[in-house]
Design an enzyme around this catalytic site. Sequence first.
Site, short mmCIF file in Angstrom:
data_model
loop_
_atom_site.label_atom_id
_atom_site.label_comp_id
_atom_site.label_asym_id
_atom_site.label_seq_id
_atom_site.Cartn_x
_atom_site.Cartn_y
_atom_site.Cartn_z
N HIS A 17 0.85 -1.20 0.00
CA HIS A 17 0.00 0.00 0.00
C HIS A 17 0.88 1.26 0.00
O HIS A 17 0.61 2.21 -0.71
CB HIS A 17 -0.88 0.05 1.25
CG HIS A 17 -1.94 -1.01 1.32
ND1 HIS A 17 -2.16 -1.77 2.45
CD2 HIS A 17 -2.85 -1.44 0.40
CE1 HIS A 17 -3.16 -2.61 2.23
NE2 HIS A 17 -3.59 -2.44 1.00
N LYS A 41 -16.47 -7.59 5.28
CA LYS A 41 -15.54 -8.44 6.02
C LYS A 41 -15.41 -7.90 7.45
O LYS A 41 -15.43 -6.68 7.65
CB LYS A 41 -14.14 -8.42 5.39
CG LYS A 41 -14.12 -8.62 3.89
CD LYS A 41 -12.73 -8.30 3.34
CE LYS A 41 -12.78 -7.51 2.05
NZ LYS A 41 -11.52 -6.98 1.60
N ARG A 91 -1.70 -5.99 -8.72
CA ARG A 91 -0.49 -6.79 -8.50
C ARG A 91 -0.28 -7.81 -9.60
O ARG A 91 0.83 -8.06 -10.03
CB ARG A 91 -0.59 -7.52 -7.15
CG ARG A 91 -0.57 -6.61 -5.96
CD ARG A 91 -1.12 -7.29 -4.75
NE ARG A 91 -2.52 -7.64 -4.94
CZ ARG A 91 -3.35 -8.04 -3.98
NH1 ARG A 91 -2.89 -8.20 -2.76
NH2 ARG A 91 -4.61 -8.31 -4.23
N SER A 129 -3.04 -7.91 2.50
CA SER A 129 -3.37 -7.78 3.93
C SER A 129 -3.91 -9.11 4.45
O SER A 129 -3.64 -9.50 5.59
CB SER A 129 -4.43 -6.70 4.12
OG SER A 129 -3.95 -5.46 3.73
O1 PNS Z 1 -8.86 -2.86 -0.10
P1 PNS Z 1 -10.09 -3.40 -0.75
O2 PNS Z 1 -10.91 -4.17 0.25
O3 PNS Z 1 -9.79 -4.20 -1.98
O4 PNS Z 1 -10.95 -2.11 -1.22
C1 PNS Z 1 -12.20 -2.26 -1.84
C2 PNS Z 1 -12.93 -0.91 -1.98
C3 PNS Z 1 -12.97 -0.18 -0.66
C4 PNS Z 1 -12.22 -0.04 -2.99
C5 PNS Z 1 -14.37 -1.23 -2.50
O5 PNS Z 1 -14.92 -2.24 -1.72
C6 PNS Z 1 -15.29 -0.01 -2.45
O6 PNS Z 1 -15.13 0.92 -3.19
N1 PNS Z 1 -16.28 -0.03 -1.53
C7 PNS Z 1 -17.21 1.05 -1.32
C8 PNS Z 1 -18.63 0.65 -1.75
C9 PNS Z 1 -18.83 0.83 -3.23
O7 PNS Z 1 -18.67 1.89 -3.78
N2 PNS Z 1 -19.17 -0.28 -3.90
C10 PNS Z 1 -19.40 -0.32 -5.33
C11 PNS Z 1 -18.09 -0.59 -6.06
S1 PNS Z 1 -18.33 -0.70 -7.78
#
Ligand code: PNS
Length: 162
Positions: A17, A41, A91, A129
């Site tokens: 990150h 989660k 990645r 993570s």
């Molecule tokens: O670190 P992560 O868990 O891969 O991050 C995922 C994240 C936070 C980018 C994604 O879950 C997100 O944007 N969540 C907010 C809810 C949302 O907008 N959902 C629709 C996505 S198309």
Amino acid sequence: MTRALYPGSFDPLTNGHIDIIERSARLFDEVIVAILTNTQKEPLFSPDERLEIMHEIVQPRFKNVRFDVFNGLLVDYARESQAQVIVRGIRAISDYEYELQMAMMNRRLNSEVETVFLIPAESYSYLSSRLVKEIAQLGGAVKGLVPESVERRLMKKFKKDL
Ligand code: PNS
């Protein structure tokens, strides 16, 4: 002036990150690292702990990076914070499918925000993570994968000695 959002769970912050934050800070005028709080989660670190880690480790290193927590839709948060760009790290090819789906959906929801994918250093290409938490819980070494203070916090959570 281009403001970028780097959203994620950051549970916990890894060196991968930090690599993406560093690359974003070089490319954009301002970067907001946005920590998702209402994740499906069950997180290991509370939003406050994750913010504390950001303040402790990332803040002293980058002048143009700030932090926030968000819940709800990412595109709504992007609009509120007036960010033009969403940064996501990729990645491996395996990340691409999910990331493409999210980027397309976010574009549908708000066509004014552009998603940009950045590639971390090769040495972090297999780092996540989720794996870090699993390794720490089972007593394996996470040195070099996360900042030292995250390592200490993980050991404390899982009651292991450093
Ligand atoms: O670190 P992560 O868990 O891969 O991050 C995922 C994240 C936070 C980018 C994604 O879950 C997100 O944007 N969540 C907010 C809810 C949302 O907008 N959902 C629709 C996505 S198309």
